[in-house]
Design a protein around this motif. Structure first.
Motif, PDB file in Angstrom:
ATOM      1  N   PHE A 195      14.982   7.815  -5.220  1.00  0.00           N
ATOM      2  CA  PHE A 195      14.097   6.692  -4.979  1.00  0.00           C
ATOM      3  C   PHE A 195      14.488   6.226  -3.661  1.00  0.00           C
ATOM      4  N   ALA A 196      14.089   7.195  -2.629  1.00  0.00           N
ATOM      5  CA  ALA A 196      14.242   6.982  -1.358  1.00  0.00           C
ATOM      6  C   ALA A 196      12.920   6.750  -0.618  1.00  0.00           C
ATOM      7  N   GLU A 198      20.006   1.209   2.936  1.00  0.00           N
ATOM      8  CA  GLU A 198      18.710   0.692   3.532  1.00  0.00           C
ATOM      9  C   GLU A 198      17.880   1.803   3.415  1.00  0.00           C
ATOM     10  N   GLN A 199      18.168   2.793   2.841  1.00  0.00           N
ATOM     11  CA  GLN A 199      17.064   4.077   2.856  1.00  0.00           C
ATOM     12  C   GLN A 199      16.565   4.097   1.354  1.00  0.00           C
ATOM     13  N   ILE A 200      16.705   3.251   0.535  1.00  0.00           N
ATOM     14  CA  ILE A 200      16.134   3.089  -0.988  1.00  0.00           C
ATOM     15  C   ILE A 200      14.941   2.133  -0.721  1.00  0.00           C
ATOM     16  N   MET A 201      14.092   2.610  -1.673  1.00  0.00           N
ATOM     17  CA  MET A 201      12.850   1.829  -1.647  1.00  0.00           C
ATOM     18  C   MET A 201      12.881   0.513  -1.867  1.00  0.00           C
ATOM     19  N   ASP A 202      11.750  -0.213  -1.566  1.00  0.00           N
ATOM     20  CA  ASP A 202      12.092  -1.640  -1.623  1.00  0.00           C
ATOM     21  C   ASP A 202      12.173  -2.222  -2.927  1.00  0.00           C
ATOM     22  N   SER A 203      12.953  -3.237  -3.326  1.00  0.00           N
ATOM     23  CA  SER A 203      13.143  -3.751  -4.570  1.00  0.00           C
ATOM     24  C   SER A 203      11.927  -4.358  -5.318  1.00  0.00           C
ATOM     25  N   GLY A 204      10.926  -4.702  -4.496  1.00  0.00           N
ATOM     26  CA  GLY A 204       9.676  -5.006  -5.289  1.00  0.00           C
ATOM     27  C   GLY A 204       8.836  -3.874  -5.735  1.00  0.00           C
TER      28      GLY A 204
END
Length: 676
Positions: free
Chosen positions: A50-51, A63-69
């Motif tokens: 999930f990048a 910082e390359q992971i999808m936004d937590s929201g």
């Protein structure tokens, strides 16, 4: 000061509730990708990363992971869609990544409830920078699917189900020129590599990895299949059936990976013995692991003995030393390596910690999370999976873990036939192990999907219809065949040259000279009709693009019906019709004179009897070969005859006018001569 509030419509409130419920149920109720899946992980092993959009590494930085929201919705949506329609590509991730990037770009947050047409259009724009033409088409298709899903299930407060994918599907392949040649060479297997792997298979290798790799590739060459389909075969996949000619045919039970579901793929005669040998070798290789899996299923509370000399009762009521643990697990005890062995298996390294029962519990808990299902969708258990293996079974260095189960995947197979450059040298594969190189001395390589492309191209060259190729390949859509057709432009021209273009130039009127004679197969096939359908007595060749049927339920008196010589069932129906018609005709003749219009009825049935009698005599004529097409001529009306007759009438009128003009010219000449 006045109190302020943010108003939310009922549709938005309902969408919030539905979205929360959707994520909660996908997280806690769905078992897609396994019951033990860690929802909070950003990397789901062998499933998804999930990048963010544009990140290609399989181990992204925080910082390359999808936004937590956005993460929870992305995970829920992927899990839900793959549960209902599992695919190997998981193109949903392309749409999710582009939507997340678009929401951040336009709204500053990743709240899926803020999705609108502008966000969707921006998502396409952002994704276009990172994806190829075909990947961009897939991304747009998944965006359209996402918008429809959110609208239909009321997960957002606005309607987006009218949004369409703006990207058209690119051309599947190039057929001519240097670019086409390069594409063919890329998608078709190298001839040297094919010959090499065939020689290795024929040498009857003893190395388990060689047995696995060569046998799998032999199965790939037996019928056009995907590697995932091969590795998901049940152990009882072989199937035989006697065809209508009394010949035994051999096939394999497959479960297609692209929508065709379960089916038998018939193996060409030339490959039958090779396929049987490949299945035999794999069965022998995987028999111990399947035996272990079956034991765990049927005897979950009883320790499994690797060999007959193992006496489980001896260890039943005692604590086990490290040496005894190794003996129970079938591992050769060595004082120097025993601790590493236990640690690698996540076992405690002290003596007298495990009893036989607690060791058995540990073994069962270490089995794959989806046990006993090897493939739950296809209802294949580990005990009935052709490729059920032990951990390290094909590893040349590490010892086989006899109390484990392993499911090889496509990467495991492709790593042994592909070519990768690592640390300044080529990583070993089956060709390097056996010293095979191409004509220029370079290492050889293959890809699993190349076999599928090759078999489809061979089928196209052999003249198989697109429907037959799609069925053989396990495709739901015939249009997908074109991607796998790599015939050269010269081959296509040669096939076109074989078509008899003069066949359609024969005069239709000339058929009038063949009254009551069977037509040839070529004549029947070249009739200019749009379709042929079965009737009670034969086949109808009426062209419905010209006019509707003029002889509804009166096929016997129609000159557009074709009967097949040798069809006993149809002949019996014709004879039965003749007998019934004869009886009512004879009764009508005996009792004639009492009814108005009976003469026309009697005349009609008299002609029908003559036609039936003529048809029966031809179909029972021993001088006419079976399978000949019989077409009786008649004077019945047809649109084609009308056009022909009109053309003939026009020619006669024109000829008559020409004759009259010629006579006038001659008279003028005579009259002029007399005046002179």
């Amino acid at each position: 000061m006045n109190n302020l509030f943010q108003f939310k419509s009922k549709s938005n409130l309902l969408a919030e509730e539905n979205l929360a419920e959707f994520i909660n149920r996908c997280k806690n109720e769905l078992t897609v990708f396994g019951k033990d899946l860690n929802w909070n992980n950003h990397i789901w092993p062998n499933v998804a990363v999930f990048a963010k959009l544009g990140v290609i590494t399989r181990k992204p930085k925080p910082e390359q992971i999808m936004d937590s929201g956005f993460l929870d919705f992305a995970k829920a949506y992927l899990r839900y869609q793959q549960g209902h329609n599992p695919t190997g590509t998981r193109n949903e991730l392309k749409a999710l990544r582009s939507v997340e990037a678009s929401l951040l770009n336009l709204t500053g947050s990743c709240d899926i409830k803020k999705l609108n047409i502008t966000v969707l259009n921006k998502a396409v724009e952002l994704a276009s920078v990172h994806y190829s033409a075909i990947a961009m088409y897939q991304c747009g298709r998944e965006l359209e699917r996402l918008a429809k899903f959110l609208t239909t299930n009321k997960l957002i407060g606005i309607k987006l189900d009218g949004w369409k994918n703006p990207k058209k599907r690119p051309s599947d392949s190039v057929k001519t020129g240097a670019k086409a040649k390069k594409e063919r060479e890329k998608k078709l297997p190298n001839e040297y590599a094919l010959n090499a792997i065939a020689e290795i298979f024929a040498s009857n290798p003893e190395n388990p990895r060689d047995i696995f790799t060569t046998s799998v590739f032999a199965l790939l060459m037996s019928a056009p299949s995907r590697i995932t389909e091969i590795l998901s075969l049940p152990v009882d996949c072989e199937y035989t059936e006697v065809d209508k000619n009394g010949i035994e045919r051999y096939g394999l039970r497959f479960f297609s990976g692209k929508g065709f579901e379960g089916d038998i793929k018939w193996i060409p005669t030339a490959m039958v013995e090779i396929t049987k040998e490949a299945i035999k070798r794999i069965k022998k290789l995987t028999e111990p692991s399947r035996k272990f899996a079956k034991w765990v299923e049927t005897n979950p509370h009883k320790f499994f003995s690797v060999n007959e000399s193992f006496k489980a009762d001896f260890y039943k009521n005692k604590k086990l030393s490290k040496k005894e643990i190794c003996e129970c697990l079938g591992f050769k005890y060595e004082k120097k390596s025993v601790n590493n062995f236990l640690k690698n298996r996540k076992l405690r390294t002290e003596d007298n910690y495990y009893s036989l029962d607690s060791l058995w519990d540990f073994v069962k808990n270490s089995l794959p999370s989806d046990f006993p299902w090897y493939n739950e969708l296809q209802k294949i258990r580990y005990s009935n999976a052709l490729f059920c293996m032990h951990d390290n079974q094909l590893n040349a260095v590490k010892p086989t873990i006899m109390y484990s189960l392993h499911k090889p995947d496509n990467n495991f197979f492709n790593n042994d036939i592909s070519l990768k450059f690592e640390n300044g040298e080529y990583r070993s594969n089956i060709f390097i192990r056996h010293g095979y190189k191409d004509e220029e001395g370079n290492p050889l390589s293959l890809r699993s999907h190349q076999a599928r492309h090759l078999l489809n191209t061979i089928a196209q060259r052999g003249g198989l219809s697109n429907l037959e190729i799609a069925k053989w390949s396990g495709r739901a859509d015939v249009k997908q065949n074109r991607v796998y057709n790599h015939m050269t432009e010269y081959e296509m021209v040669k096939i076109a040259e074989l078509v008899d273009i003069t066949a359609n130039k024969k005069s239709i009127i000339s058929e009038q000279n063949q009254v009551n004679m069977p037509v040839t197969t070529q004549q029947f096939n070249l009739l200019e009709t749009g379709s042929v359908h079965i009737t009670e007595y034969g086949y109808c060749v009426h062209d419905y693009t010209m006019s509707p049927c003029d002889k509804f339920r009166d096929c016997i008196n129609c000159s557009e019906q074709v009967c097949i010589k040798g069809d006993k069932e149809k002949l019996a129906r014709i004879k039965d019709r003749f007998d019934k018609t004869s009886r009512i005709y004879n009764k009508a003749v005996l009792n004639s004179g009492d009814y108005f219009g009976e003469d026309r009825w009697i005349e009609y049935h008299r002609k029908m009897l003559e036609r039936l009698k003529e048809l029966i005599s031809i179909m029972e004529n021993s001088e006419i070969d079976d399978d000949a097409q019989i077409k009786l001529k008649g004077k019945d009306f047809s649109q084609l005859n009308k056009v022909i007759n009109k053309e003939k009438e026009s020619i006669l009128i024109n000829k008559k006018k020409q004759d009259q003009l010629s006579m006038l010219d001659e008279l003028k000449l005579i009259m002029g001569g007399s005046n002179g």
